[in-house]
Design an enzyme around this catalytic site. Structure first.
Site, PDB file in Angstrom:
ATOM      1  N   CYS A 155      64.071  83.313  37.552  1.00 28.03           N
ATOM      2  CA  CYS A 155      64.448  84.555  36.854  1.00 28.03           C
ATOM      3  C   CYS A 155      63.470  84.902  35.738  1.00 28.03           C
ATOM      4  CB  CYS A 155      65.838  84.379  36.267  1.00 28.03           C
ATOM      5  SG  CYS A 155      65.894  82.995  35.133  1.00 28.03           S
ATOM      6  N   ASP A 280      33.347  43.395  27.156  1.00 30.16           N
ATOM      7  CA  ASP A 280      33.064  42.186  26.387  1.00 30.16           C
ATOM      8  C   ASP A 280      32.097  42.472  25.234  1.00 30.16           C
ATOM      9  OD1 ASP A 280      34.677  40.478  27.814  1.00 30.16           O
ATOM     10  OD2 ASP A 280      33.164  40.138  29.358  1.00 30.16           O
ATOM     11  N   PHE A 341      44.677  38.803  33.605  1.00 28.07           N
ATOM     12  CA  PHE A 341      43.994  39.023  34.884  1.00 28.07           C
ATOM     13  C   PHE A 341      42.596  38.457  34.768  1.00 28.07           C
ATOM     14  CE2 PHE A 341      47.524  41.736  35.015  1.00 28.07           C
ATOM     15  CZ  PHE A 341      47.811  41.934  36.354  1.00 28.07           C
TER      16      PHE A 341
HETATM   17  N1  CTP Z   1      40.178  40.464  28.105  1.00 26.52           N
HETATM   18  C1  CTP Z   1      40.534  40.595  26.771  1.00 26.52           C
HETATM   19  N2  CTP Z   1      39.581  40.827  25.826  1.00 26.52           N
HETATM   20  C2  CTP Z   1      38.278  40.902  26.161  1.00 26.52           C
HETATM   21  C3  CTP Z   1      37.899  40.748  27.515  1.00 26.52           C
HETATM   22  C4  CTP Z   1      38.878  40.522  28.459  1.00 26.52           C
HETATM   23  O1  CTP Z   1      41.723  40.529  26.463  1.00 26.52           O
HETATM   24  N3  CTP Z   1      37.390  41.123  25.226  1.00 26.52           N
HETATM   25  C5  CTP Z   1      41.227  40.192  29.090  1.00 26.52           C
HETATM   26  C6  CTP Z   1      41.279  41.135  30.282  1.00 26.52           C
HETATM   27  O2  CTP Z   1      42.164  42.213  30.034  1.00 26.52           O
HETATM   28  C7  CTP Z   1      41.819  40.230  31.389  1.00 26.52           C
HETATM   29  C8  CTP Z   1      41.283  38.877  31.016  1.00 26.52           C
HETATM   30  O3  CTP Z   1      40.934  38.937  29.655  1.00 26.52           O
HETATM   31  O4  CTP Z   1      43.239  40.174  31.388  1.00 26.52           O
HETATM   32  C9  CTP Z   1      40.083  38.432  31.807  1.00 26.52           C
HETATM   33  O5  CTP Z   1      39.077  39.392  31.765  1.00 26.52           O
HETATM   34  P1  CTP Z   1      37.716  39.187  32.570  1.00 26.52           P
HETATM   35  O6  CTP Z   1      36.885  40.407  32.417  1.00 26.52           O
HETATM   36  O7  CTP Z   1      38.013  38.685  33.946  1.00 26.52           O
HETATM   37  O8  CTP Z   1      37.062  37.956  31.879  1.00 26.52           O
HETATM   38  P2  CTP Z   1      36.468  37.641  30.483  1.00 26.52           P
HETATM   39  O9  CTP Z   1      37.491  36.845  29.753  1.00 26.52           O
HETATM   40  O10 CTP Z   1      35.925  38.835  29.814  1.00 26.52           O
HETATM   41  O11 CTP Z   1      35.299  36.620  30.904  1.00 26.52           O
HETATM   42  P3  CTP Z   1      33.957  36.894  31.753  1.00 26.52           P
HETATM   43  O12 CTP Z   1      33.622  38.363  31.614  1.00 26.52           O
HETATM   44  O13 CTP Z   1      32.984  35.994  31.107  1.00 26.52           O
HETATM   45  O14 CTP Z   1      34.283  36.488  33.176  1.00 26.52           O
END
Ligand code: CTP
Length: 410
Positions: A155, A280, A341
């Site tokens: 409407c 990272d 994860f």
């Molecule tokens: N993560 C986090 N803080 C960061 C990097 C990663 O909290 N600075 C968390 C991600 O959200 C994920 C987990 O850590 O749940 C693993 O992340 P991943 O990228 O697989 O591994 P990293 O711990 O960063 O290690 P790498 O990159 O050396 O494998």
């Protein structure tokens, strides 16, 4: 299929939005449901029951006297009664205990069955307190409601009362069949990828779509939890997915924003799913203005992979970000669950175990990202709990996998 072999009684009452129930029917069918349909006398003026008959369905028309026992048979058939659209008249009649049509009779004969109302009407009618009171009353008696959408009504009036998105209805139907294993729990999910900005237009990120995190948020909501989602750059990635409107969304872009939101929300959380792909590293310095090509120094002997050894170079410094999972695990209360994860390309389980222990996690799900899962619809991997038990999950749709992971934690 999410509604495989579920018996759904689709009741269509006379709103101008009746035609949308054809799409709804097709989506329910696609999800694997067995469907019976009742079209009310006024709905039959808006849409012909023949539409559903052409899809091979038997349609029950709203003449209770044609087949005096249909309401009993239909009430026994239904695992759920879905009234979509549900008019002002039908909702108020049901609340008053009136049973004078095949739909209201069937509802009266099914007090123990779940019933889902999809109100659709003019915004002033939807705002009417008589309706609001009656909906409240019905919710005490095995009814639930999909809130209407807001927009311009047929409407021209603007407000809440429009037939909702089909996705919202399907979500609530699926939800009605899920055990409320997380009732009373607060779940926090992080999803998507952080962006670390070099200047106002350029950033460093990764290909995570956020789909796994979104699927976990939706699955936790279906399991009865109160859900908050910290969403990192999800829409702008062009791979937006359905997020139910009852999920509280906090949008953030970079590591610093994620950290601030995570630390604020974690305190109020029972279970954290840290599905975000967190950078990272961040740039040591972020330029407040767009970096120009001019002014960049000539390369001084640096070897370049693209053979442009003589081209100017831009050197940037990266600083490592703190590991947020480690930080939250360090401040968690007794009973809080932290689910992390891992994205791995090699020594998958070994690396996963290492992260579980180094970050003091309760669970870790390890994705083997060498298998082309980033940004896709499916995922596979291994779940390890803090006792070291491993479960393997074969490749499947992220939504189904998310429901299984929620089941493990619940
Ligand atoms: N993560 C986090 N803080 C960061 C990097 C990663 O909290 N600075 C968390 C991600 O959200 C994920 C987990 O850590 O749940 C693993 O992340 P991943 O990228 O697989 O591994 P990293 O711990 O960063 O290690 P790498 O990159 O050396 O494998």
């Amino acid at each position: 299929m999410s509604l495989n072999n579920k018996n759904i009684l689709l009741c269509i009452t006379g709103s101008i939005s009746c035609y949308k129930s054809v799409d709804l029917y097709r989506r329910l069918k696609k999800a694997g449901a067995n469907i019976n349909i009742i079209v009310s006398a006024s709905a039959a003026k808006f849409i012909s029951p023949y539409i559903f008959e052409s899809f091979g369905e038997q349609v029950f028309e709203d003449d209770a006297f044609k087949s005096p026992l249909s309401h009993i048979e239909l009430s026994k058939f239904a695992d759920i009664i879905l009234i979509a659209p549900a008019t002002y008249n039908t909702i108020n009649k049901i609340a008053a205990g009136i049973a004078d049509t095949l739909i209201t009779l069937t509802v009266a004969a099914a007090p123990d069955k779940p019933k889902l109302l999809v109100p659709a009407m003019n915004p002033n009618m939807y705002a009417n307190k008589i309706l609001k009171e009656n909906i409240k009353k019905l919710c005490e008696f095995n009814f639930s409601v999909v809130s209407p959408a807001t927009g311009a009504a047929a409407c021209g009036d603007y407000g809440e009362g429009k037939f909702p998105e089909i996705d919202d209805i399907i979500f609530e139907v699926e939800s009605a069949f899920k055990e409320k294993t997380l009732k009373g729990k607060k779940v926090l999910v992080t999803a998507g990828a952080t962006r670390e900005y070099l200047d106002p237009v350029r950033f460093m990120s990764n290909g995570s779509s956020g789909k796994m995190g979104i699927s976990l948020a939706n699955a936790a909501l279906k399991a009865g939890a109160e859900v908050t989602l910290i969403a990192l750059n999800i829409e702008s990635g062009g791979s937006a997915k359905y997020i139910n409107g009852r999920i509280k969304i906090i949008k953030r872009a970079d590591f610093a924003g994620l950290k601030e939101a995570l630390l604020a929300e974690f305190k109020k959380t029972d279970i954290l799913f840290m599905a975000a792909a967190v950078s990272d590293y961040s740039f040591k310095e972020k330029s407040p203005v767009k970096i120009k090509k001019s002014g960049i120094s000539e390369a001084s002997g640096n070897k370049s992979s693209n053979d442009n050894a003589a081209s100017p170079t831009l050197n940037v410094e990266l600083v490592q970000n703190e590991d947020l999972l480690k930080t939250v695990s360090g401040i968690k209360r007794a009973g809080q669950i932290v689910f992390g994860f891992a994205a791995e390309t090699d020594s998958v389980i070994e690396n996963g175990r290492k992260k579980l222990s180094e970050k003091s996690l309760d669970y870790i799900f390890i994705n083997d990202v060498s298998k082309d899962i980033i940004g896709g619809e499916e995922n596979e991997g291994f779940l390890i709990n803090k006792s070291g038990e491993i479960k393997s999950f074969k490749r499947e749709n992220k939504e189904i996998l998310a429901e299984k992971l929620i089941g493990e934690v619940a």
